[in-house]
Design an enzyme around this catalytic site. Sequence first.
Site: not given
Ligand SMILES: *Cc1c(COP(=O)(O)O)cnc(C)c1O
Length: 356
Positions: A99, A166, A190
Amino acid sequence: MKKHNFYAGPSILSQYTIKNTAEAILDFAGTGLSLMEVSHRGKEFVAVMDEARALVKDLLDVPSTHEVIFLGGGASLQFCMAPYNLLKTKAAYLDTGTWASKAIKEALLFGAVEVVASSKDANYSYIPKTYSVPEDSDYFHITTNNTIFGTQIHSIPEVPVPLAADMSSDIFSRPVDVSKYDLIYAGAQKNLAPSGVAIAIVRTDALNKAPRPIPTMLNYATHVEKESMFNTPPVVPVFAALQTLKWYREQGGIPALEKKNAAKAALLYEEIDRNRLFKGTAAVEDRSLMNVCFVMNPDYAPLEAEFNTFASAAGMVGIKGHRSVGGFRASLYNAMPLESVQALVQTMKDFERQKI
Ligand SMILES: *Cc1c(COP(=O)(O)O)cnc(C)c1O
């Protein structure tokens, strides 16, 4: 048989969230209409959005310098929105996984990017700790929890520039000093809600400073100004997010969740370290409390598929590891009860007894 949901995302939600959302889909706030068929401008939904934003502020102690917004497009759109809005000439990034590297790729579209360190050479099994962030960076971007590789930044780095993070897979799992960040973002699926919405916490005085025109929908300032109602928001995920936030408050807020998360992760890592069949993949000091990655010990590698079947038969769901790590991954998000972790540990013990 009871199912234990270890999916990495979309992932387990509290029963409180699921039941209240199901009820609102049938009859929303006594309107006699479904949550799916009412105007987002109606007073009932405006109240939901307002309360959700206020509860995020409350739970995370968001200072008045920052605003909370709900956005479509998932965390992946934030990989582009972050530099679009905040990168003036140069930004620093820490490359700790898939990511993070996707975020870097987007930032390169907007200016100079300095990747201060990367753990790619070791299949992202640890968090780099010795690096320096140039003082002329507009921000330093980190991925606080690496969902795929099972690593987590346990000590937020002290750097001379604002942070951008993030936090998709560990937001609300532990306290955060929001004042250090110009931006925090997270996809909801999540630790908050079903997929379809992302949350962003932005320092308002960092906005409107980028040297480029920004399309209206991609400008954080639009959504701050319109209180996440510039266009039709993802109504059902936002409603579900509010239920989760209320449930978090009922559980005792973030400090209480953090304590439970620590206990759940400790239980599983203890078993991984004790059980002769398995071994962890992440550097011990960087182990994630949210996503626990493990593989078969090399001597027992041929048993991987068999353990998968054995665990499924015992009610474990979603423990197959991401293809880039292999083995197993058990995600222990806030809504995961201790009992499910105990059940997984028991399954690992039972399998060991059968094999050794
Ligand atoms: C799941 C995840 C993403 C991607 O998320 P989307 O909503 O599918 O774009 C980005 N960063 C992290 C750390 C993730 O766990």
